[in-house]
Design an enzyme around this catalytic site. Structure first.
Site, PDB file in Angstrom:
ATOM      1  N   LYS A  76     -33.270 -35.143 -19.169  1.00  0.00           N
ATOM      2  CA  LYS A  76     -32.633 -35.931 -20.219  1.00  0.00           C
ATOM      3  C   LYS A  76     -31.977 -37.133 -19.556  1.00  0.00           C
ATOM      4  O   LYS A  76     -31.377 -36.989 -18.476  1.00  0.00           O
ATOM      5  CB  LYS A  76     -31.593 -35.059 -20.940  1.00  0.00           C
ATOM      6  CG  LYS A  76     -30.894 -35.740 -22.097  1.00  0.00           C
ATOM      7  CD  LYS A  76     -29.927 -34.786 -22.801  1.00  0.00           C
ATOM      8  CE  LYS A  76     -29.258 -35.426 -24.010  1.00  0.00           C
ATOM      9  NZ  LYS A  76     -28.337 -34.502 -24.707  1.00  0.00           N
ATOM     10  N   SER A 151     -29.007 -34.049 -29.689  1.00  0.00           N
ATOM     11  CA  SER A 151     -29.353 -35.293 -29.056  1.00  0.00           C
ATOM     12  C   SER A 151     -30.460 -35.182 -28.003  1.00  0.00           C
ATOM     13  O   SER A 151     -31.019 -36.196 -27.613  1.00  0.00           O
ATOM     14  CB  SER A 151     -28.107 -35.870 -28.375  1.00  0.00           C
ATOM     15  OG  SER A 151     -27.638 -35.001 -27.356  1.00  0.00           O
ATOM     16  N   SER A 175     -26.770 -29.809 -29.063  1.00  0.00           N
ATOM     17  CA  SER A 175     -27.864 -30.698 -28.669  1.00  0.00           C
ATOM     18  C   SER A 175     -28.961 -30.104 -27.800  1.00  0.00           C
ATOM     19  O   SER A 175     -29.959 -30.767 -27.555  1.00  0.00           O
ATOM     20  CB  SER A 175     -27.303 -31.928 -27.970  1.00  0.00           C
ATOM     21  OG  SER A 175     -26.807 -32.815 -28.926  1.00  0.00           O
TER      22      SER A 175
END
Ligand code: GLN
Length: 484
Positions: A76, A151, A175
């Site tokens: 990420k 997210s 997330s």
């Protein structure tokens, strides 16, 4: 190759069926061919990946391979990666080349993993749909008209579409688990303090936790083993040994006590999702688990509590982005104040600004007691609910999200509705507990996630419960069409 699990890939590498270079190239080719339809990567580091793969091949040839040696993964874009742009999904950091590695990136590299690139995400991890990213939304491979969740939406979509065997994510209010649920993959948010936050760009420091996103509990166990552990560079990292997460996977779940929180099954839960969860609970009963109802009476307060605590912490954390030392700087500032104002005004997107304003307000003198202090008190009540429940049960099970993936654009202009997609995940973060999401079925062709919450540091138990479930079901093996 791209349909194999990490365990299978590791065996194939050791048996010499393929090299890490071939494997890495195969994933890079898939990203090249398929990611235009998903937008799951912000940066692809092809040359560095192939170089790392060749080093892994040399290590394999020498016979001193670590568990993940030669296995491609993606990070990420919230984890700092030395020499590689680390954008956090924001214009503010679009030009930021991290000068050092996050501990998670360092540890996975030491375990032999090969980084393919950095995945798309909501700006500064604020969002539930990946639509707040400066780099544009990510599409859900199960239906490209729907969101992947957020997210960590880029990581979830990339794993679901088999553009990488596994990826890292972070979970401040859901997330990891929410996008894992919406994309039909397995995600684990560890106990607060289990995985180092060093070099993981801060959103809300008392809630943020990194964890693995993979296709199965078995793979998540291998990833977590490499990511977890004490880090003197993170003062909230816990100095406790890391168990062998793979060892307990096959333990029996006979007699396991499962609690179903009655508040999670109240109105608001999609009836199709409810049926999927009920079917999953039946599987556990067949495996010999005992199921009972538990109550988390304050769980209804978790979303409002979170939306005081998280913005308060983010308003403080994001004050460092001032246009001076790194990140975006506006053009031709007339004075220092103009530099601050325009750099922040132009560098941050609307959702980030909304959070900074809410947080600044909640922390201001005169309002602190009414909002931040009150939220911290409720946070304690939410933790107490779990403490009481865990006196009676081993794990708590329920839906990860109230609905399957929603349409792109559907909730974008309605922040409160968007915030409610984390209604079942946020309490875990407020309490610091570990939680997992595993694929449990489909509604209208879209994946549904089963959430499994455990007591502090019970990641091994969660992985065991998830693995046993995945041995008797095949939801985690389903693939979105077009990405086979
Ligand atoms: N969707 C939640 C938010 O927008 C949680 C995000 C997260 O876990 N990083 O704050």
């Amino acid at each position: 190759m791209h349909n194999k699990t990490i365990a299978e890939l590791a065996a194939g590498l050791r048996a010499g069926e393929f090299s890490s270079e071939e494997l890495t190239q195969a994933y890079l080719d898939r990203i090249e061919r398929l990611d235009a339809s998903l937008n799951s990567f912000i940066t692809v580091t092809a040359d560095a990946a192939l170089q790392a793969a060749r080093a892994a091949d040399a290590r394999l040839a020498r016979g001193d391979a670590a568990p993940l040696t030669g296995i491609p993964i993606a990070h990420k874009d919230i984890f700092c990666t030395k020499g590689v742009r680390t954008s956090c999904g924001s214009r503010m950091l679009d030009n930021f080349i991290a000068p050092y590695n996050a501990t998670v990136a360092e540890k996975l590299a030491a375990a032999g993993a090969v980084m393919l690139g950095k995945t798309n995400m909501d700006e500064f991890a604020m969002g539930s749909s990946n639509e707040t990213s400066f780099y544009g939304p990510v599409c859900n491979p199960w239906n490209t008209g729907t969101v992947p969740g957020g997210s960590s939406g880029g990581s979830a979509a990339a794993v679901a579409a088999h553009l990488t065997p596994a990826a890292t994510g972070t979970d401040t209010g859901g997330s990891i688990r929410q996008p894992a649920a919406l994309c039909g993959i397995t995600g684990l948010k560890p106990t607060y303090g289990r995985v180092s936050r060093y070099g993981m760009i801060a959103f809300a420091s008392s809630l943020d936790q990194g964890g693995p996103m993979a296709r199965s509990a078995e793979d998540a166990a291998l990833m977590l083993a490499a990511m977890a552990g004490f880090d003197p560079k993170d003062s909230t990292s816990v100095d406790q040994p890391v168990p062998d997460y793979s060892r307990a996977l096959n333990d029996s779940v006979e007699g396991l006590k499962i609690g179903l929180p009655k508040e999670f099954f109240d109105q608001g839960l999609d009836s199709g999702v409810a049926r999927v969860i009920e079917a999953a609970v039946d599987e556990f009963k067949k495996l010999g688990a005992e199921v009972c109802e538990v109550s988390l009476p304050n769980s209804g307060l978790s979303v409002p509590t979170y939306y005081v605590v998280a913005p308060a912490e983010c308003s403080s954390n994001l004050s460092r982005f001032d246009g001076v030392r790194f990140g975006y700087r506006c053009e031709n500032p007339v004075d220092l104040e103009d530099l601050y104002k325009r750099s922040r005004g132009e560098g941050f997107g609307a959702e980030v600004k909304r959070r900074i304003m809410i947080g600044t307000y909640a922390l201001s003198a005169g309002y602190y007691d009414a909002y931040y202090l009150k939220a911290q008190q409720i946070r304690r009540l939410i933790s107490d609910d779990f403490r009481q429940a865990f006196e009676r049960v081993d794990v708590i099970v329920g839906p990860t999200t109230p609905t399957p993936a929603f349409k792109l654009g559907e909730k974008f202009n309605d922040p409160v509705t968007m915030y409610l997609s984390d209604i079942f995940t946020i309490a875990c973060n407020l309490a610091g507990l570990p939680g997992m999401s595993v694929p449990a079925g489909f509604v209208n062709g879209l994946p549904v996630g089963l959430q499994i919450i455990g007591n502090y540091f019970a990641e091994d138990r969660l992985l065991n419960v998830a693995h046993r479930y995945q041995q008797v079901t095949d939801w985690h093996q389903r693939q979105p069409s077009g990405y086979e």
